[in-house]
Design a protein around this motif. Structure first.
Motif, PDB file in Angstrom:
ATOM      1  N   THR A 146       2.262  -4.117  14.272  1.00 54.75           N
ATOM      2  CA  THR A 146       3.079  -2.803  14.340  1.00 54.75           C
ATOM      3  C   THR A 146       3.375  -2.129  12.916  1.00 54.75           C
ATOM      4  OG1 THR A 146       5.239  -3.754  14.127  1.00 54.75           O
ATOM      5  CG2 THR A 146       4.186  -4.084  16.326  1.00 54.75           C
ATOM      6  N   ASN A 147       2.948  -2.598  11.745  1.00 58.92           N
ATOM      7  CA  ASN A 147       3.129  -2.004  10.494  1.00 58.92           C
ATOM      8  C   ASN A 147       3.077  -0.581  10.757  1.00 58.92           C
ATOM      9  OD1 ASN A 147       4.024  -4.254   9.650  1.00 58.92           O
ATOM     10  ND2 ASN A 147       1.978  -4.587   8.076  1.00 58.92           N
ATOM     11  N   CYS A 148       1.778   0.027  10.910  1.00 60.86           N
ATOM     12  CA  CYS A 148       1.448   1.249  10.795  1.00 60.86           C
ATOM     13  C   CYS A 148       2.309   2.342  11.755  1.00 60.86           C
ATOM     14  CB  CYS A 148      -0.092   1.499  11.370  1.00 60.86           C
ATOM     15  SG  CYS A 148      -0.556   1.250  12.788  1.00 60.86           S
ATOM     16  N   ILE A 155      -1.553   2.608   6.287  1.00 63.20           N
ATOM     17  CA  ILE A 155      -2.900   2.246   5.890  1.00 63.20           C
ATOM     18  C   ILE A 155      -2.848   0.979   4.862  1.00 63.20           C
ATOM     19  CG2 ILE A 155      -5.259   2.503   5.228  1.00 63.20           C
ATOM     20  CD1 ILE A 155      -4.914   5.566   6.217  1.00 63.20           C
ATOM     21  N   GLN A 156      -2.263   1.277   4.005  1.00 61.35           N
ATOM     22  CA  GLN A 156      -2.062   0.098   2.896  1.00 61.35           C
ATOM     23  C   GLN A 156      -1.182  -0.998   3.553  1.00 61.35           C
ATOM     24  OE1 GLN A 156      -0.163   2.222  -0.384  1.00 61.35           O
ATOM     25  NE2 GLN A 156      -2.156   3.303  -0.895  1.00 61.35           N
ATOM     26  N   THR A 157      -0.453  -0.924   4.352  1.00 58.65           N
ATOM     27  CA  THR A 157       0.234  -1.943   4.767  1.00 58.65           C
ATOM     28  C   THR A 157      -0.502  -2.836   5.875  1.00 58.65           C
ATOM     29  OG1 THR A 157       1.472  -0.878   6.398  1.00 58.65           O
ATOM     30  CG2 THR A 157       2.560  -0.980   4.266  1.00 58.65           C
ATOM     31  N   CYS A 158      -1.421  -2.294   6.394  1.00 58.96           N
ATOM     32  CA  CYS A 158      -2.297  -3.143   7.232  1.00 58.96           C
ATOM     33  C   CYS A 158      -2.760  -4.369   6.766  1.00 58.96           C
ATOM     34  CB  CYS A 158      -3.560  -2.135   7.866  1.00 58.96           C
ATOM     35  SG  CYS A 158      -4.365  -2.961   9.187  1.00 58.96           S
ATOM     36  N   PRO A 159      -2.786  -5.644   7.396  1.00 60.79           N
ATOM     37  CA  PRO A 159      -3.035  -6.800   6.875  1.00 60.79           C
ATOM     38  C   PRO A 159      -4.575  -7.105   7.162  1.00 60.79           C
ATOM     39  CG  PRO A 159      -1.501  -6.887   8.773  1.00 60.79           C
ATOM     40  CD  PRO A 159      -1.467  -5.863   8.635  1.00 60.79           C
TER      41      PRO A 159
END
Length: 129
Positions: free
Chosen positions: A83-85, A119-123
């Motif tokens: 759910t980050n994005c 995008i950068q926070t997507c694990p």
């Protein structure tokens, strides 16, 4: 104790102080944002579960081409549903209900920097241009 926390920090320690049924400022904000389109605004006719994001692209009438040629997409097979994005770029991504994976519903619904952060926070690095 909860009383000392509440009095020292001036914060609610139960739900009693969390809600204000007479929040006129918030009601005015909701009315104004509904008029101006600030924040997440999706046509009521658009079903987020089935909409194809490329159909929601802003179009330049003069050149008869999309305003941006670059599109964002989620590899839903790789997505783990963190759910980050969807929490960061709420006007671009949402979590689809059947499999709990991220999906783009509005190309460039958020500004470029917000989408880049999402995008950068997507694990699992499943969001691409």
């Amino acid at each position: 104790s909860t009383e000392s926390i509440s009095s020292t920090l001036g914060v609610a320690t139960d739900e009693e102080l969390e809600y204000d049924d007479t929040n006129d400022v918030f009601e005015a904000f909701k009315e104004e944002t509904a008029k101006t389109g600030f924040g997440l605004m999706v046509d009521e006719d658009v079903d987020l579960e089935t909409v194809e994001s490329h159909s929601q692209v802003e179009w330049n009438d003069e050149s008869d081409e999309p305003v941006r040629a670059q599109h964002v997409y989620v590899d839903e097979v790789t997505c783990i549903g963190c759910t980050n994005c969807a929490m960061i770029a709420q006007s671009t991504f949402f979590m689809e209900g059947e499999h709990g994976r991220a999906r783009v519903f509005q190309q460039w619904g958020d500004d470029e920097e917000t989408i880049a952060v999402a995008i950068q926070t997507c694990p699992v690095d499943c969001i691409h241009y």
